[in-house]
Scaffold this motif. Structure first.
Motif, PDB file in Angstrom:
ATOM      1  N   LEU A  73       0.407  -6.262  -9.486  1.00  0.00           N
ATOM      2  CA  LEU A  73      -0.979  -5.826  -9.437  1.00  0.00           C
ATOM      3  C   LEU A  73      -1.725  -6.244 -10.691  1.00  0.00           C
ATOM      4  O   LEU A  73      -2.867  -6.730 -10.623  1.00  0.00           O
ATOM      5  N   LYS A  76      -2.446  -9.985 -10.546  1.00  0.00           N
ATOM      6  CA  LYS A  76      -3.459 -10.345  -9.556  1.00  0.00           C
ATOM      7  C   LYS A  76      -4.864 -10.008 -10.043  1.00  0.00           C
ATOM      8  O   LYS A  76      -5.803 -10.784  -9.854  1.00  0.00           O
ATOM      9  N   ASP A 343      -9.533   0.138  -0.356  1.00  0.00           N
ATOM     10  CA  ASP A 343      -9.094  -1.166  -0.877  1.00  0.00           C
ATOM     11  C   ASP A 343      -7.846  -0.990  -1.749  1.00  0.00           C
ATOM     12  O   ASP A 343      -6.884  -1.765  -1.645  1.00  0.00           O
ATOM     13  N   GLU A 347      -4.174  -2.557  -1.337  1.00  0.00           N
ATOM     14  CA  GLU A 347      -3.781  -3.488  -2.403  1.00  0.00           C
ATOM     15  C   GLU A 347      -2.441  -3.085  -3.007  1.00  0.00           C
ATOM     16  O   GLU A 347      -1.534  -3.915  -3.164  1.00  0.00           O
TER      17      GLU A 347
END
Length: 406
Positions: A73, A76, A343, A347
């Motif tokens: 995470l 990204k 989201d 995610e």
């Protein structure tokens, strides 16, 4: 900070955190609360009680919960490194078990027969039903009809564990109304029952007591982060409804001025339309459910209807210690809306293989936003307060197609 927290007793002998907290309840119930306060202060010093609780934390709950570096995470998003305190790995799937075990053991020692409580997302209800089964007490859980439909898996768990789930059909049929109903039921028989409040709210001693049981989260996280990275986190993030998971992790870092702290409230569908539960962001001091704190209220001082995609944050008040921390500017109270929360749900699920509770997703969403503004040398510690099993049906029904779940 305008004052150091070391200079302020939290709470004082009357249960006040500065001007917030206290006990605004009928005299007959105050006598019962005084008994609970006395019993709690005794068990705080009782070695056998503390040893029993710590043993259950280790061998039953599975503490210490893990600290995880969310490398995928972080990579990204770019920017700061994100770490997760994995309260979702606890037995029952959230931080709620930490104080429910403490409250159940206290009730047993006081000779109570029934644990009574409210629940929104169902995590507190499941945790209390679990603790009641373990110590051999009856358990009654009040839950709004809207939340019963929304959080069906947790309702099933409570029933399997032997709890009586009582639907609340009035008002908005959500968390605030469940609290009202549970308080009324408690007033009918405060001798045999004990109201095991599900957050750092309510009359004294509950904001203190729940905080004390939850501070194990921050104590562990602080030590784990130092061991893993050699320093304290630069930023600390947790979601805030009533505020138990947040105060649990914040407490260990409040006097570390190098650590910026963020409490994330739900802005829901938007702060201008009223479909939110951003108590500290838009509320003002008032009295509700036996304590004084920031609350969302109308011109007559009555609680306003609130909304969040996360049932556990759907409350028009907040713990009194959070109100003091806002006034002291020690904690930054910010918001995350429904879209960013959903989201974040997908995610974290798809990048790290962790399905988080919608409540926790508010913190994850804000951490993702914050991380993008920082450098790779900066760190963010997020309290991942619960897992998302309870939210799967709701998310799939309402958002699944938007995220390719067909």
């Amino acid at each position: 900070m305008s004052r150091t927290l070391n200079d302020i007793p939290l709470p004082d002998s009357k249960g006040y955190f500065g001007e917030y907290g206290g006990s605004y309840i009928p005299e007959v119930l105050q006598k019962v609360m005084d008994e609970i306060t006395e019993a709690y202060l005794q068990i705080k010093q009782d070695k056998s009680f503390q040893e029993e609780l710590q043993s259950l934390y280790r061998h039953y709950v599975g503490r210490p919960s893990a600290l995880f570096h969310a490398r995928n995470l972080s990579k990204k998003i770019g920017g700061a490194q994100i770490y997760l305190k994995r309260e979702d790995l606890n037995h029952t799937g959230a931080h709620k078990i930490n104080h429910c075990l403490g409250e159940a053991l206290l009730a047993k020692r006081m000779g109570k027969e029934i644990l009574i409580a409210e629940t929104g997302a169902g995590q507190h209800g499941v945790a209390l039903a679990t603790a009641a089964a373990l110590v051999g007490l009856e358990c009654h859980i009040y839950m709004g009809e809207v939340d019963i439909a929304k959080e069906h898996p947790n309702v099933t768990r409570m029933k399997i564990l032997g709890a009586k789930v009582i639907p609340v059909t009035r008002g908005t049929r959500t968390l605030k109304d469940a609290v009202d109903a549970a308080f009324e039921a408690y007033l009918e028989d405060p001798i045999r029952q004990i109201y095991a409040i599900g957050s750092v709210v309510g009359p004294h001693p509950f904001p203190m007591m729940v905080r004390d049981f939850q501070q194990i989260v921050g104590t562990e996280a602080r030590q784990q982060f130092l061991e893993m990275t050699g320093r304290l986190p630069d930023n600390l993030v947790a979601c805030v409804g009533g505020g138990s998971n947040a105060i649990g992790i914040f407490t260990a870092f409040l006097n570390d001025e190098s650590v910026s702290i963020y409490g994330v409230e739900p802005s829901g569908r938007g702060l201008t339309g009223g479909d939110h539960a951003a108590t500290l962001s838009l509320g003002k001091p008032g009295i509700m459910h036996g304590f004084r704190s920031y609350m969302l209220q109308d011109e007559n001082g009555m609680p306003l209807p609130v909304y969040s995609v996360a049932s556990g944050l759907d409350y028009p008040g907040v713990g009194p210690q959070h109100s003091l921390l806002k006034d002291l500017n020690r904690v930054n109270y910010v918001t995350a809306g429904d879209k960013d929360t959903i989201d974040a749900f997908f995610e974290l699920s798809r990048v790290e293989g962790i399905i988080p509770a919608l409540e926790s997703c508010h913190a994850v969403a804000y951490a993702m936003e914050l991380a993008a503004t920082l450098s790779a040398e900066d760190t963010i510690l997020v309290n991942l307060s619960g897992r998302g099993d309870k939210d799967l049906d709701f998310v799939m029904e309402n958002y699944g197609k938007d995220y390719g779940c067909e």
